[in-house]
Design a protein around this motif. Structure first.
Motif, PDB file in Angstrom:
ATOM      1  N   UNK A 101      -5.215   6.393   4.959  1.00  0.00           N
ATOM      2  CA  UNK A 101      -4.742   5.760   6.191  1.00  0.00           C
ATOM      3  C   UNK A 101      -3.928   4.489   5.833  1.00  0.00           C
ATOM      4  N   UNK A 102      -4.305   3.955   4.750  1.00  0.00           N
ATOM      5  CA  UNK A 102      -3.309   2.364   4.552  1.00  0.00           C
ATOM      6  C   UNK A 102      -1.993   3.044   4.309  1.00  0.00           C
ATOM      7  N   UNK A 103      -1.855   4.170   3.662  1.00  0.00           N
ATOM      8  CA  UNK A 103      -0.436   4.536   3.046  1.00  0.00           C
ATOM      9  C   UNK A 103       0.116   4.882   4.272  1.00  0.00           C
ATOM     10  N   UNK A 104      -0.538   5.510   5.340  1.00  0.00           N
ATOM     11  CA  UNK A 104       0.079   5.849   6.688  1.00  0.00           C
ATOM     12  C   UNK A 104       0.481   4.856   7.817  1.00  0.00           C
ATOM     13  N   UNK A 105      -0.017   3.526   7.236  1.00  0.00           N
ATOM     14  CA  UNK A 105       0.503   2.382   8.173  1.00  0.00           C
ATOM     15  C   UNK A 105      -0.681   2.000   9.121  1.00  0.00           C
ATOM     16  N   UNK A 106      -2.088   2.518   8.671  1.00  0.00           N
ATOM     17  CA  UNK A 106      -3.293   2.031   9.538  1.00  0.00           C
ATOM     18  C   UNK A 106      -4.045   0.729   8.824  1.00  0.00           C
ATOM     19  N   UNK A 107      -4.831   0.282   9.529  1.00  0.00           N
ATOM     20  CA  UNK A 107      -5.764  -0.832   9.018  1.00  0.00           C
ATOM     21  C   UNK A 107      -7.068  -0.217   8.903  1.00  0.00           C
ATOM     22  N   UNK A 108      -7.617   0.578   8.256  1.00  0.00           N
ATOM     23  CA  UNK A 108      -8.942   0.842   8.117  1.00  0.00           C
ATOM     24  C   UNK A 108      -9.992  -0.107   7.722  1.00  0.00           C
TER      25      UNK A 108
END
Length: 870
Positions: free
Chosen positions: A360-367
């Motif tokens: 998810x971090x690589x997809x621009x989210x902030x998990x």
């Protein structure tokens, strides 16, 4: 004696409060949570050394040079063992909790000191608050507030308040009665007596209560860590649950340093603010003698200047300094949006959660990830504090939790199956192959089976069914602790070749590390095997449809999962991210497989860099289509501009070339007059949506109004008004010139404040169930939101159905040939347009681009479909 069901009564009371006072708990959660976030942001933003300097200056002011040096050294140690941020999280939790405690404790203590009845009533209440085991408060806390810092702070407030109340009452009561009588004899008002006589003299005792409350609050940090409160509590709890001596000691030493600092500073503060304290300090210093420099403390103004200078430097560095580099983003789908993930600290839960965190971090989210006990995890997810978990064992192991919370959860399916639950023994233990073989061998295993967490589904299944099926109840004690403790006991016994039985499950890396026998379960008491499911909170799929789809499609093979667990195990506790990164390097392409998106580096169009100006009216379909094309063109390397205009100026701008194209031309009827006027300077690029309608609509609860004729007959019911839209639109013109005269509606007032005002009036009237007639058209999202009746037009005054067309300036096809080709071939279905409008509507005014991006994310491949590059 008959059993008194006190626990059931309390549980019923908690359920009633949760169901009927949700507004109150939401308000408390908002206030306490925002206070914590604010204080935490202040403490975690500056560079650690600068904040350590501020703490040292405060220590210098309160206690002298030795205290300042010790403070700097202690907090520097916290920073050096990488516990700075957890320490500041904990300090924030303590400060907010204590401020709330003092706000309530001081008035209650004063009231109790002045009223014996009040004192007698609150004393047993305070006894109950202080002696009830603190962790018990977490149970209703989780029900009322979910997981996170808030339930931890609420438990802290309840547990730490009694000494503050007691000592405030004691301090007021201990003030000499003769002093109070003297003040009254001089005519002092009781309020001034309290503030100028009693409180100053009681201050040392009150400050002792402050000190005690702070110490008790700090003792609660581990409890807060158990419910996702973060901070040093989570560090210590992780150390305990994983039997990690190093991690537990580092968290513990940080708590000790923080406690010592707060204890010494609050004690010294009493000497600074209390007249009695200052006199006692002066006597103590004169009696000690020695080097004056060691006793010297800066004056308050000097110390405050030092603190202010350091604070300004810290703030300046935070504003002007660059942010730390975040994780690499391969496709910015998330655009910084948060996804909260919870997990049970089991190997597959840790592995899958941290894998998704990295993806998810690589997809621009902030998990955000947090480890929770199984009960707290399910409850927190049902409450909305946790978005996703990947560690639900269904249908057997977690059946009680699923049965209780399934209405608040979404099941995205199994990503690994089949699993198995079992009891395992080392292979060197001979003659034990099945659960039946355990009977009669209790002495060999010292009457113990080593289990995992008390709340785990496997634990409940063993206690409720397995031990009864195989006659093990009363013969074996199930030693419940946690997974790490069970594994540590297995490792110790294995090295000594001692018999041991443990609760295990497959897949688990322990079967690779040790030679173990899975005891067969011929009666099927452990069930036929679970799937490991991904669960989302209710509504998560609607909020993040693309993430939900990724999770639904997620699968791992046994080889992948066990190798991932092994990589995390090798990296060590606290280094889960590094273990996942090492594993991902050995599994290239895993991110694209788990979270496929349209390629982040979109192929540029032939006319990339061109800057067409798109005009649009403030109508829902126009806004949605315009921002959709803006998004698509930007991905193709164009630099589009958007201009919002009323219909008349929009056609004028198109004809003069100030606007290149628009996507909301309603023809051949609604905008006929504008088309006839400007068509020689315009080009019809083509229709992208067919079968529109224009109409007047009324709520379906208005009975007997089905046609335009019925509207005329019920003029008084509608107060003689039709709520219209923008005055320059073709629909309004046609309504006034043709529709209203044809149906004898000339006596109606047609308002023309705009589409937004019309929708606001519809919303207001609908909420009150009042009759209202509004100008509408199809497609429009209002028909999904409200139950409306389109008034029939038997005289066909609205004319033929319109198409929604793309209209452009005469020079557009040649100037933007590639874009012209894309627009000519573009079409949208009713479902696509309606869902796009809803996404934009949900994002809110000013956030249209965010709404469109979410819609694009939920429709992978839409860019290539709308704007194919050959």
């Amino acid at each position: 004696m008959p059993r008194i069901h006190i626990g059931d009564w309390v549980a019923s009371g908690v359920d009633w409060l949760r169901d009927n006072c949700e507004w109150l708990f939401d308000f408390i959660k908002m206030v306490v949570g925002n206070a914590y976030d604010g204080v935490n942001a202040v403490l975690t933003s500056p560079e650690p050394l600068l904040l350590i300097g501020i703490f040292a200056v405060l220590a210098f002011w309160l206690r002298g040079i030795l205290a300042a040096v010790a403070t700097f050294a202690g907090f520097a140690l916290i920073d050096s063992i990488e516990q700075w941020e957890p320490a500041m999280n904990t300090l924030s939790l303590v400060l907010v909790s204590c401020v709330i405690i003092f706000v309530f404790a001081l008035p209650i203590g004063i009231w109790a000191a002045k009223n014996r009845t009040v004192s007698g009533v609150i004393r047993p209440v305070l006894d109950f608050m202080q002696t009830m085991p603190a962790m018990v408060y977490l149970i209703p806390g989780i029900f009322f507030f979910g997981v996170g810092p808030v339930p931890g702070m609420v438990a802290t407030i309840v547990f730490a308040m009694p000494p503050a109340v007691r000592l405030a009452e004691l301090g007021i009561r201990q003030v000499d009665e003769e002093l109070i009588e003297a003040a009254e004899a001089f005519g002092t008002h009781p309020r001034n007596t309290l503030w100028r006589v009693q409180l100053p003299l009681a201050l040392p005792t009150i400050m002792a209560g402050v000190n005690q409350a702070i110490m008790l609050a700090l003792s609660m940090v581990v409890v807060a860590g158990m419910v996702g409160g973060g901070g040093l509590g989570s560090t210590v709890y992780d150390g305990i649950s994983s039997v990690d001596v190093a991690l537990g000691f580092e968290g513990g030493i940080a708590v000790v340093i923080l406690a010592m600092y707060l204890d010494r500073m609050t004690g010294a503060l009493n000497q600074r603010v209390s007249p009695l304290g200052r006199r006692a300090l002066a006597k103590a210093n004169s009696a000690l003698g020695g080097l004056k420099i060691m006793q010297w403390k800066p004056a308050t103004p000097v110390a405050m200047v030092g603190v202010l200078v350091l604070a300004l430097v810290a703030g300046g560095l935070n504003i002007f300094g660059g942010d730390d580099e975040g994780p690499a983003v391969s496709a910015n789908v998330g655009q910084g949006r948060s996804v909260k993930m919870g997990y049970i600290d089991w190997p597959e839960g840790t592995a899958s959660t941290y894998l998704w965190k990295n993806v998810l971090e690589q997809r621009g989210f902030k998990p955000e990830v947090q480890s929770l006990e199984v009960g707290a995890l399910y409850n927190g997810q049902a409450q909305g504090s946790v978005d996703v978990q990947t560690n639900s064992w269904l249908p057997a192991t977690h059946a009680p939790y699923w049965s209780k919370y399934k209405n608040q959860l979404e099941d995205y399916g199994s990503w690994y199956d089949p699993t198995s639950l079992e009891i395992a023994v080392p292979k060197y233990v001979k003659g034990v192959k099945t659960l039946d073989d355990l009977k009669g061998k209790s002495s060999q295993f010292k009457g113990k089976i080593y289990g995992i967490e008390p709340g785990a589904g496997e634990t409940k299944l063993y206690e409720d069914k397995v031990q009864n099926e195989y006659g093990l109840k009363g013969k074996y004690e199930l030693v419940k602790s946690n997974t790490s403790a069970m594994l540590a006991q297995l490792d110790r016994a294995y090295k000594k070749k001692e018999p041991i039985a443990v609760t295990l499950w497959s897949p688990h890396w322990a079967y690779d590390k040790y030679k173990l026998t899975k005891l067969k379960d011929p009666k099927g008491a452990f069930g036929s095997g679970d799937g490991i499911h991904t669960l989302g909170r209710k509504g998560f799929a609607k909020k993040e449809p693309q993430v939900a789809q990724w999770l639904k499609d997620f699968k791992l093979s046994e080889a992948q999962l066990t190798s991932l667990e092994g990589a995390i195990q090798d990296a060590g506790k606290g280094n889960q991210d590094q273990g996942v990164k090492d594993w991902m390097k050995k599994n290239p392409g895993i991110v694209d497989k788990m979270a496929p998106v349209a390629k982040g580096t979109y192929e540029k169009g032939k006319q990339a860099g061109a800057a067409p100006n798109i005009g649009f009216p403030a109508w829902d379909e126009g806004i949605a289509a315009t921002y959709l094309w803006k998004n698509v063109l930007e991905k193709r390397g164009y630099k589009p501009k958007t201009t919002k205009l009323d219909v008349g100026p929009l056609f004028t701008g198109l004809s003069t070339g100030q606007v290149d194209f628009e996507l909301d031309g309603w023809l051949p009827v609604a905008q006929k007059q504008y088309w006839e006027k400007y068509k020689k300077d315009l080009v019809d690029v083509g229709a992208w949506y067919d079968k529109t309608t224009l109409e007047v609509a009324v709520p379906s609860y208005v009975k007997g109004v089905k046609t335009m004729d019925d509207l005329r007959k019920n003029k008084d019911k509608f107060k003689g008004r039709i709520i219209g839209i923008e005055p320059g639109t073709g629909q309004m013109t046609r309504l006034k010139d043709k529709v209203m005269p044809a149906y004898g509606l000339d006596g109606f007032e047609l308002t023309s404040a705009g589409t937004s005002s019309m929708l606001a009036e519809l919303e207001r009237a609908y909420a009150k169930k009042e009759p209202v007639a509004v100008v509408l058209w199809s497609p429009h999202w209002a028909y999904n939101k409200y139950d409306l009746t389109r008034l029939k037009d038997p005289k066909k005054t609205w004319g033929a159905n319109n198409q929604i067309k793309t209209l452009a300036n005469k020079s557009f096809p040649k100037k933007y040939s590639e874009l012209n080709g894309w627009l000519k071939n573009w079409h949208m279905s009713p479902d696509e347009l309606m869902s796009l409008e809803q996404a934009v509507q949900k994002a809110g005014r000013g956030n249209e681009e965010d709404g469109v991006q979410k819609w694009v994310d939920a429709h992978p491949g839409i860019v290539d479909k709308m704007a194919p590059v050959k």
